[in-house]
Design a protein around this motif. Structure first.
Motif, short mmCIF file in Angstrom:
data_model
loop_
_atom_site.label_atom_id
_atom_site.label_comp_id
_atom_site.label_asym_id
_atom_site.label_seq_id
_atom_site.Cartn_x
_atom_site.Cartn_y
_atom_site.Cartn_z
N ASP A 115 0.83 -1.21 0.00
CA ASP A 115 0.00 0.00 0.00
C ASP A 115 0.87 1.26 0.00
OD1 ASP A 115 -2.24 -1.53 -0.05
OD2 ASP A 115 -2.68 -1.35 2.10
N GLU A 116 1.98 1.18 0.73
CA GLU A 116 2.90 2.32 0.76
C GLU A 116 3.49 2.56 -0.63
OE1 GLU A 116 5.10 2.40 4.53
OE2 GLU A 116 6.83 2.98 3.33
N LYS A 119 1.03 4.29 -2.83
CA LYS A 119 0.97 5.72 -2.51
C LYS A 119 2.13 6.46 -3.15
CE LYS A 119 -1.39 6.14 1.87
NZ LYS A 119 -1.04 5.69 3.20
N TRP A 313 10.07 -0.53 -3.88
CA TRP A 313 9.82 0.17 -2.61
C TRP A 313 11.15 0.58 -1.97
CZ3 TRP A 313 11.08 -1.80 2.32
CH2 TRP A 313 10.51 -1.12 3.40
#
Ligand SMILES: *Cc1c(COP(=O)(O)O)cnc(C)c1O
Length: 462
Positions: A115-116, A119, A313
């Protein structure tokens, strides 16, 4: 230096009766397999001792070429260096031991990181929502076009079946549109390599579902008319699709969402630190404006290629807000430097400012008969991977060069020097270039024959 003996096929190294490994004695009762599923004769497996197998594969692995071996200027592919720390992060036991069918309650941490990442990708692209499910760029394109089709159909508008694609587009764009059941209409480019807005105007009507673009385009040219193009397509009711496979030149500098695009895909395996080439694994996240989120189709029941996502990420966090902005300008500087250093000996069909990549149309001096293919093969002799050649199709002798931001000045100067040397050789000893490579494990292959008559199994193998 490779030992040629072990470079042969493993089948050619086979000798009847040789074994590399003995299975432990069977301690279970004999079980007869059903006749209809058993083989009628034993498979023709190679019979080799362990040392032969180890040498065979070790020598073959040395014939490989990757970003970790040297400069890999394959335009449109962004073969940049993938920092090893991101591999280490993705290799964490808490990530690699996850199973896609684990109960959601046991993977809350992994979900939070995904989810990060979503974003961060929304922020980088200027989109309202992102899905990480697609597993490649082309998979992302199909997903994005399904969103667009779903949107039009939700309004009862079934006549929008046309997808506009510039003639400089990556081949997957028209292919994805066709797979999605849409009709591809080509839009011409102008002399300067940008979309011909007048040609576009003649193709706009109420049957246009979308226009697919990449900006900077595959020629490395920034479409300075982009806001006008977006306005024209939106005015006729179509949506704008951004092919962000190569987001490298824009990272942190400008955003497809701000240019007015509605749907995008990214290739995490090009821009965000996953080694690629050879078929995977990849990740092609799709982003869209918030209002279109409800049209995300189910293209993958799982969460996408999680470890590719974790490299991205880690990569984004390692650069941070400040350094991510340096990627695009540095990649652009490197490409522009090479272009400036070589444009007296290689033909530059499109002048003017280019971004992270550019295209030469072969050597300037065509009288030697040395082609782009010859230059590409000769580069291998000097330990460089060839650029993308004969693409884009706009020129006969395309050489598409993309050095990326990771190369040092010394490395780029070395590449420039070799390309100048080859240009010199083309004049003084064209035969040498035309018969290259001379130092590679094999010489020139007949790639037409390989495509038309592929031999993919060892003949004695059933
Ligand atoms: C690489 C690329 C694609 C396709 O990505 P895959 O992951 O190979 O399917 C699409 N568009 C552009 C511009 C690309 O460079």
């Amino acid at each position: 230096m490779n030992n040629k003996l072990y470079d042969r096929l493993i089948f050619e190294l086979s000798s009847p009766g040789r074994v590399g490994y003995h299975l432990p004695k069977n301690q279970f009762p004999h079980h007869e397999l059903r006749k209809d599923v058993s083989r009628t004769k034993a498979p023709a497996l190679p019979e080799c001792d362990e040392m032969t197998v180890v040498r065979h594969y070790t020598n073959h692995s040395g014939n490989n070429f990757g970003v970790d071996n040297g400069l890999y200027p394959l335009g449109s592919c962004t073969m940049k260096y993938n920092p090893k720390i991101n591999e280490e992060a993705a290799n964490h036991p808490a990530f690699v031991n996850l199973h896609p069918l684990q109960p959601a309650s046991t993977v809350a941490g992994a979900q939070a990181l995904a989810d990060e990442l979503k974003k961060m990708l929304c922020e980088i692209t200027g989109m309202g929502a992102v899905t990480l499910k697609p597993c490649a760029g082309a998979h992302g394109e199909l997903t994005g076009l399904m969103i667009i089709r779903g949107y039009h159909e939700s309004r009862g508008d079934f006549k929008r079946t046309k997808v506009l694609v510039p003639d400089s587009a990556h081949g997957t764009n028209p292919a994805s549109a066709a797979v999605c059941g849409l009709d591809v209409v080509e839009v011409k480019s102008k002399e300067d390599g940008t979309v011909d807005v007048d040609d576009l105007a003649t193709k706009l009507d109420d049957t246009v579902a979308a226009m697919m673009m990449t900006n900077p385009n595959t020629l490395g040219i920034f479409e300075h008319n982009i806001t006008k193009i977006v306005e024209m397509v939106h005015k006729c009711g179509g949506l704008m699709y951004y092919d962000g496979a190569n987001l490298n030149p824009l990272l942190g500098v400008c955003r497809p969402g701000d240019m007015g695009f509605d749907v995008i895909h990214l290739n995490l395996h090009k821009t965000f630190s996953t080694p690629h080439g050879g078929g995977g694994p990849g990740s092609g996240p799709v982003g869209c404006r918030k209002e279109l989120e409800s049209f995300f189709p189910t293209v993958n029941p799982y969460q996408g290629n999680f470890l590719v996502e974790m490299r991205a990420w880690a990569y984004i966090l390692s650069l941070g807000y400040e350094y991510i902005k340096k990627v695009g300008p540095t990649a652009t500087l490197n490409a522009s430097y090479i272009k400036a250093k070589l444009q007296d000996v290689y033909e530059l069909p499109i002048k003017g400012l280019s971004k992270h990549e550019f295209v030469f149309n072969g050597l300037t001096d065509k009288s030697t008969g040395v082609t782009t293919m010859d230059v590409a093969k000769r580069l291998l002799d000097y330990g460089y991977h060839a650029p993308t050649i004969y693409f884009p199709l706009l020129f006969h002798e395309s050489m598409m060069i993309e050095p990326t931001e990771s190369e040092s000045l010394e490395s780029i100067d070395g590449f420039v020097a070799v390309l100048r040397k080859i240009a010199e050789e083309a004049k003084t000893d064209p035969e040498l270039v035309k018969t290259a490579p001379h130092n590679a494990p094999i010489s020139r292959v007949d790639d037409v024959l390989a495509a038309k008559n592929p031999v993919l199994t060892y003949p004695e193998n059933p």
